[in-house]
Design a protein around this motif. Sequence first.
Motif, mmCIF file in Angstrom:
data_model
loop_
_atom_site.group_PDB
_atom_site.id
_atom_site.type_symbol
_atom_site.label_atom_id
_atom_site.label_comp_id
_atom_site.label_asym_id
_atom_site.label_seq_id
_atom_site.Cartn_x
_atom_site.Cartn_y
_atom_site.Cartn_z
ATOM 1 N N GLU A 29 0.651 3.951 -16.193
ATOM 2 C CA GLU A 29 0.105 2.961 -15.269
ATOM 3 C C GLU A 29 -0.748 1.976 -16.058
ATOM 4 O O GLU A 29 -1.691 2.353 -16.741
ATOM 5 N N ASN A 38 4.776 5.195 -5.681
ATOM 6 C CA ASN A 38 4.421 5.285 -7.101
ATOM 7 C C ASN A 38 4.011 6.686 -7.549
ATOM 8 O O ASN A 38 4.475 7.159 -8.585
ATOM 9 N N PRO A 39 3.122 7.390 -6.803
ATOM 10 C CA PRO A 39 2.764 8.741 -7.245
ATOM 11 C C PRO A 39 3.954 9.697 -7.299
ATOM 12 O O PRO A 39 3.993 10.601 -8.130
ATOM 13 N N SER A 42 5.290 9.502 -11.552
ATOM 14 C CA SER A 42 4.280 10.455 -11.989
ATOM 15 C C SER A 42 4.221 10.560 -13.505
ATOM 16 O O SER A 42 3.193 10.909 -14.080
ATOM 17 N N SER A 62 0.831 -1.208 0.000
ATOM 18 C CA SER A 62 0.000 0.000 0.000
ATOM 19 C C SER A 62 0.866 1.259 0.000
ATOM 20 O O SER A 62 0.561 2.236 -0.701
ATOM 21 N N GLU A 94 3.834 1.421 -1.268
ATOM 22 C CA GLU A 94 4.377 1.496 -2.628
ATOM 23 C C GLU A 94 3.348 2.093 -3.591
ATOM 24 O O GLU A 94 3.678 2.941 -4.419
ATOM 25 N N SER A 95 2.089 1.639 -3.475
ATOM 26 C CA SER A 95 1.058 2.051 -4.428
ATOM 27 C C SER A 95 0.618 3.498 -4.237
ATOM 28 O O SER A 95 0.396 4.214 -5.217
ATOM 29 N N TYR A 96 0.488 3.931 -2.967
ATOM 30 C CA TYR A 96 -0.108 5.239 -2.702
ATOM 31 C C TYR A 96 0.898 6.326 -2.314
ATOM 32 O O TYR A 96 0.544 7.503 -2.274
ATOM 33 N N VAL A 97 2.150 5.933 -2.018
ATOM 34 C CA VAL A 97 3.160 6.931 -1.639
ATOM 35 C C VAL A 97 4.308 6.974 -2.648
ATOM 36 O O VAL A 97 4.610 8.020 -3.223
#
Length: 356
Positions: free
Chosen positions: A294, A285-286, A290, A278, A280-283
């Motif tokens: 995706e 990766n963005p 950017s 989580s 990785e996905s929400y902190v």
Amino acid sequence: MAGVWEKFLANIKLRRSVVLLVIILVLYLMKSMLSLILLTFIFTFLVLSLNKSIRRYIKIPSRLIIIGVYLLIVSLLYFAVTIYLPKLFTQTEAMAKYVINFYQNPSADTNTVMKYINNYISNSEITAQMKNGVTLIFKYLTSIGSMGFTFVVSLMLSFFFTIEKKEMFHFSKSFLKGPFAWFFQDIYFFAEKFVNTFGIVLETQFIIAIVNTTLTTICLAIMGMPQLFSLSLLIFVMSLIPVAGVIISAIPMSFIGYSVGGMNYVIYILVILLVIHSIESYVLNPKLMSNKTELPIFYTFAVLFVAEHFWGMWGLIVGIPIFTFVLDIIGVKPIKKKKRSLSLRGKRSSRRDERN
């Protein structure tokens, strides 16, 4: 005939399509050297990116930074081979024993589901599968020498490229002149695209893999899990594989966790992986991806399956970056261009190619 040739040269899209097909054909003919090519590119790209990041904060000569980085890599390799490699074999053997003990000696408090899984595996052709697995292990062991040679040669080639980066670019400019300048200009166009898609995505995967490995290893150490070095190496390699890597690494970790602390440890490990995934996905990766395309999960798994079929383990690591590069080339999902070191021509030429 001359008129047809001139029309061909003037048709940028057709010309570049032919050049791309030529590049694919050459790479296919050199498929036995793909590991060497990919490793050389990866080492070169990562070292140049690290050099650029360091020089952003500390203004010291690039060659000094590069020499220091490669000396550090060689030192780490020396300690890895002489100290940690024997430990890795020992811990990997112990990790395999944990998994085997899980199948052969289930604990008294094993619940119905775990008993069913154990009985199913016991009644299946597990002996034959283990023999095949041993044969496969010996096959991989025999290939370690050749892979080690490829690794060393790639490291050496990337060192010569990075230490003479200015000389390399200056010499390469000579290919952009003369009657075949159009061919090398188109190769440069694809090379620039490749760096700004494959390179960036791969660099980001490495950063995420390092963060994931660090966080997961700390959590496993707190839990008192055995064979941490072997597990951390497994986590790092699996973290380079998008989405599927988390699932693959969860299986042996759950087996070992069950052998150590029962179902409670399995739940702890799954929660840890879920939390870190989580993050990785929400902190990560963005912030890091950017500008990256995706992909839906279906496309991700489809690409991984196809890439693994053609390139084996390499396909799991480079499949998504290559697919992202293809999407950028065909204009389906263009990647925002970043300023990179690959600049053999002037700004006007780059802008003209970008428009074309």
